[in-house]
Design a protein around this motif. Sequence first.
Motif, PDB file in Angstrom:
ATOM      1  N   ILE A 189      41.895  -7.102  26.016  1.00 30.49           N
ATOM      2  CA  ILE A 189      42.345  -7.729  24.764  1.00 30.49           C
ATOM      3  C   ILE A 189      42.219  -6.699  23.649  1.00 30.49           C
ATOM      4  O   ILE A 189      41.160  -6.120  23.432  1.00 30.49           O
ATOM      5  N   VAL A 190      43.338  -6.469  22.962  1.00 28.95           N
ATOM      6  CA  VAL A 190      43.358  -5.492  21.878  1.00 28.95           C
ATOM      7  C   VAL A 190      43.004  -6.152  20.549  1.00 28.95           C
ATOM      8  O   VAL A 190      42.192  -5.632  19.778  1.00 28.95           O
ATOM      9  N   LYS A 191      43.576  -7.322  20.289  1.00 26.18           N
ATOM     10  CA  LYS A 191      43.377  -7.995  19.002  1.00 26.18           C
ATOM     11  C   LYS A 191      43.646  -9.485  19.147  1.00 26.18           C
ATOM     12  O   LYS A 191      44.597  -9.881  19.829  1.00 26.18           O
ATOM     13  N   ILE A 192      42.809 -10.296  18.536  1.00 26.20           N
ATOM     14  CA  ILE A 192      43.063 -11.730  18.453  1.00 26.20           C
ATOM     15  C   ILE A 192      43.389 -12.032  17.002  1.00 26.20           C
ATOM     16  O   ILE A 192      42.538 -11.883  16.125  1.00 26.20           O
ATOM     17  N   GLY A 193      44.638 -12.415  16.772  1.00 21.89           N
ATOM     18  CA  GLY A 193      45.088 -12.714  15.418  1.00 21.89           C
ATOM     19  C   GLY A 193      45.161 -14.204  15.177  1.00 21.89           C
ATOM     20  O   GLY A 193      44.791 -15.008  16.033  1.00 21.89           O
ATOM     21  N   PRO A 194      45.665 -14.606  14.014  1.00 18.11           N
ATOM     22  CA  PRO A 194      45.747 -16.034  13.695  1.00 18.11           C
ATOM     23  C   PRO A 194      46.744 -16.799  14.578  1.00 18.11           C
ATOM     24  O   PRO A 194      46.555 -17.993  14.810  1.00 18.11           O
ATOM     25  N   ASP A 195      47.782 -16.117  15.091  1.00 19.60           N
ATOM     26  CA  ASP A 195      48.812 -16.799  15.881  1.00 19.60           C
ATOM     27  C   ASP A 195      48.974 -16.245  17.289  1.00 19.60           C
ATOM     28  O   ASP A 195      49.502 -16.931  18.153  1.00 19.60           O
ATOM     29  N   ILE A 196      48.563 -14.993  17.501  1.00 19.61           N
ATOM     30  CA  ILE A 196      48.799 -14.359  18.798  1.00 19.61           C
ATOM     31  C   ILE A 196      47.564 -13.602  19.279  1.00 19.61           C
ATOM     32  O   ILE A 196      46.667 -13.300  18.497  1.00 19.61           O
ATOM     33  N   ILE A 197      47.573 -13.311  20.572  1.00 16.48           N
ATOM     34  CA  ILE A 197      46.563 -12.464  21.187  1.00 16.48           C
ATOM     35  C   ILE A 197      47.297 -11.272  21.778  1.00 16.48           C
ATOM     36  O   ILE A 197      48.186 -11.442  22.617  1.00 16.48           O
ATOM     37  N   LEU A 198      46.965 -10.078  21.319  1.00 16.36           N
ATOM     38  CA  LEU A 198      47.586  -8.863  21.831  1.00 16.36           C
ATOM     39  C   LEU A 198      46.741  -8.308  22.972  1.00 16.36           C
ATOM     40  O   LEU A 198      45.520  -8.158  22.826  1.00 16.36           O
ATOM     41  N   VAL A 199      47.396  -8.042  24.103  1.00 18.42           N
ATOM     42  CA  VAL A 199      46.707  -7.481  25.265  1.00 18.42           C
ATOM     43  C   VAL A 199      47.450  -6.243  25.740  1.00 18.42           C
ATOM     44  O   VAL A 199      48.634  -6.073  25.451  1.00 18.42           O
TER      45      VAL A 199
END
Length: 85
Positions: free
Chosen positions: A63-73
């Motif tokens: 997991i690179v980043k957990i944002g308000p709407d998406i999770i970047l992997v």
Amino acid sequence: MRFCELQEKEVINICDGKCLGCVRDLDIDECDGIIKALIVPGPGKYFGLFCRDVEFFIPWCKIVKIGPDIILVEIDEKEAKHKVT
């Protein structure tokens, strides 16, 4: 963050920009209580809707980043696919 909030976020693979879907479940280490992976249902077989026979196991370290709407992997999609049993 609550699990229900994770379920509402779309998981995006930054390697190819593809949307993998939304989080369905978590893989948790029973001894330590640590989240090992996110589980995302794979694409459907018929018209992308029915008979999902694979799911994506996305290790927490990918997991690179957990944002308000998406999770970047950042994963290799082939390695993350697992057969549904």
